[in-house]
Design a protein around this motif. Structure first.
Motif, PDB file in Angstrom:
ATOM      1  N   LYS A   1      40.010  32.430  41.844  1.00  0.00           N
ATOM      2  CA  LYS A   1      41.091  32.032  40.934  1.00  0.00           C
ATOM      3  C   LYS A   1      42.321  32.937  41.127  1.00  0.00           C
ATOM      4  N   MET A   2      42.079  34.247  41.288  1.00  0.00           N
ATOM      5  CA  MET A   2      43.187  35.190  41.520  1.00  0.00           C
ATOM      6  C   MET A   2      43.933  34.839  42.809  1.00  0.00           C
ATOM      7  N   LEU A   3      43.190  34.553  43.861  1.00  0.00           N
ATOM      8  CA  LEU A   3      43.805  34.224  45.146  1.00  0.00           C
ATOM      9  C   LEU A   3      44.607  32.929  45.074  1.00  0.00           C
ATOM     10  N   ILE A   4      44.042  31.905  44.450  1.00  0.00           N
ATOM     11  CA  ILE A   4      44.745  30.623  44.322  1.00  0.00           C
ATOM     12  C   ILE A   4      46.030  30.805  43.525  1.00  0.00           C
ATOM     13  N   THR A   5      45.935  31.517  42.403  1.00  0.00           N
ATOM     14  CA  THR A   5      47.101  31.755  41.545  1.00  0.00           C
ATOM     15  C   THR A   5      48.186  32.510  42.298  1.00  0.00           C
ATOM     16  N   LYS A   6      47.806  33.552  43.014  1.00  0.00           N
ATOM     17  CA  LYS A   6      48.767  34.355  43.781  1.00  0.00           C
ATOM     18  C   LYS A   6      49.397  33.506  44.891  1.00  0.00           C
ATOM     19  N   LEU A   7      48.585  32.727  45.573  1.00  0.00           N
ATOM     20  CA  LEU A   7      49.075  31.921  46.683  1.00  0.00           C
ATOM     21  C   LEU A   7      50.116  30.909  46.219  1.00  0.00           C
ATOM     22  N   LEU A   8      49.904  30.293  45.072  1.00  0.00           N
ATOM     23  CA  LEU A   8      50.797  29.233  44.601  1.00  0.00           C
ATOM     24  C   LEU A   8      51.936  29.742  43.717  1.00  0.00           C
ATOM     25  N   GLU A   9      51.900  31.024  43.380  1.00  0.00           N
ATOM     26  CA  GLU A   9      52.836  31.643  42.438  1.00  0.00           C
ATOM     27  C   GLU A   9      54.314  31.330  42.705  1.00  0.00           C
TER      28      GLU A   9
ATOM     29  N   SER B   1      34.600  22.595  41.139  1.00  0.00           N
ATOM     30  CA  SER B   1      34.752  22.952  39.718  1.00  0.00           C
ATOM     31  C   SER B   1      35.803  24.050  39.539  1.00  0.00           C
ATOM     32  N   LEU B   2      35.914  24.960  40.505  1.00  0.00           N
ATOM     33  CA  LEU B   2      36.980  25.967  40.449  1.00  0.00           C
ATOM     34  C   LEU B   2      38.347  25.281  40.472  1.00  0.00           C
ATOM     35  N   TYR B   3      38.555  24.382  41.426  1.00  0.00           N
ATOM     36  CA  TYR B   3      39.848  23.686  41.525  1.00  0.00           C
ATOM     37  C   TYR B   3      40.115  22.854  40.274  1.00  0.00           C
ATOM     38  N   GLU B   4      39.108  22.142  39.785  1.00  0.00           N
ATOM     39  CA  GLU B   4      39.300  21.316  38.586  1.00  0.00           C
ATOM     40  C   GLU B   4      39.645  22.173  37.377  1.00  0.00           C
ATOM     41  N   SER B   5      39.092  23.389  37.301  1.00  0.00           N
ATOM     42  CA  SER B   5      39.417  24.287  36.179  1.00  0.00           C
ATOM     43  C   SER B   5      40.876  24.742  36.247  1.00  0.00           C
ATOM     44  N   LEU B   6      41.484  24.602  37.424  1.00  0.00           N
ATOM     45  CA  LEU B   6      42.900  24.965  37.614  1.00  0.00           C
ATOM     46  C   LEU B   6      43.793  23.720  37.671  1.00  0.00           C
TER      47      LEU B   6
END
Length: 169
Positions: free
Chosen positions: A110-118, A138-143
């Motif tokens: 989640k940290m990596l996805i958030t940072k990447l798309l920031e 499920s990780l992607y759907e939670s985001l």
């Protein structure tokens, strides 16, 4: 304590390719060449998570999806004209995410996805993952990612994938 750094140096790319092969149980040595090639693409962004001992335990990267790129063309064939305009016309392609198995379920993905798309300025982002990869889905759907198409068989793959997308602000 971990640190998030840009995926930049050759030494880091080497560690990332080793992690990729370990996570995906792959002997695919071309991952290093793919990352180096993709790092020249417009809008490339990549991040790693390292332990205090400077061991790479996770990474994510992507770039602007443009006509003529292999995966852009693959995805374009799967979408109708309206879907193409919405999802691929101004799109950040989320290419890879991997976290070492012993560091999963700790929020690093989640940290990596958030940072990447920031700071991505595209309207949308798109990715593919295996249909049966329930933890990733499920990780992607939670985001707030949503399924755009399933099943999807990229290239000559016999394994079903799912195309997921997310609108960005």
């Amino acid at each position: 304590m971990v640190k998030i750094l840009e995926l930049a140096s050759n030494e880091i790319v080497q560690q990332v390719s080793e992690l990729y092969m370990q996570v995906w149980k792959s002997e695919d040595l071309s991952i290093k060449e793919r990352i180096l090639k993709h790092s020249t693409y417009e809008g490339f962004r990549g991040f790693i998570i390292m332990t205090e001992e400077d061991r790479v335990i996770g990474f994510a990267y992507g770039y602007t999806s443009l006509p003529g790129q292999f995966y852009h063309e693959l995805l374009a064939k799967e979408l109708n004209e309206e879907e193409y305009k919405l999802w691929l016309q101004d799109c950040f392609e989320f290419v890879e995410l991997a976290v070492h198995p012993s560091f999963r379920k700790e929020g690093y993905g989640k940290m990596l996805i958030t940072k990447l798309l920031e700071d991505v300025n595209n309207k949308t982002t798109i990715l593919t993952t295996q249909m049966d990869n329930t933890s990733a889905r499920s990780l992607y759907e939670s985001l707030q990612w949503k399924v755009l198409k399933a099943p999807f068989y990229p290239g000559n793959s016999k394994e079903p994938y799912v195309i997921m997308g997310k609108e960005l602000n």
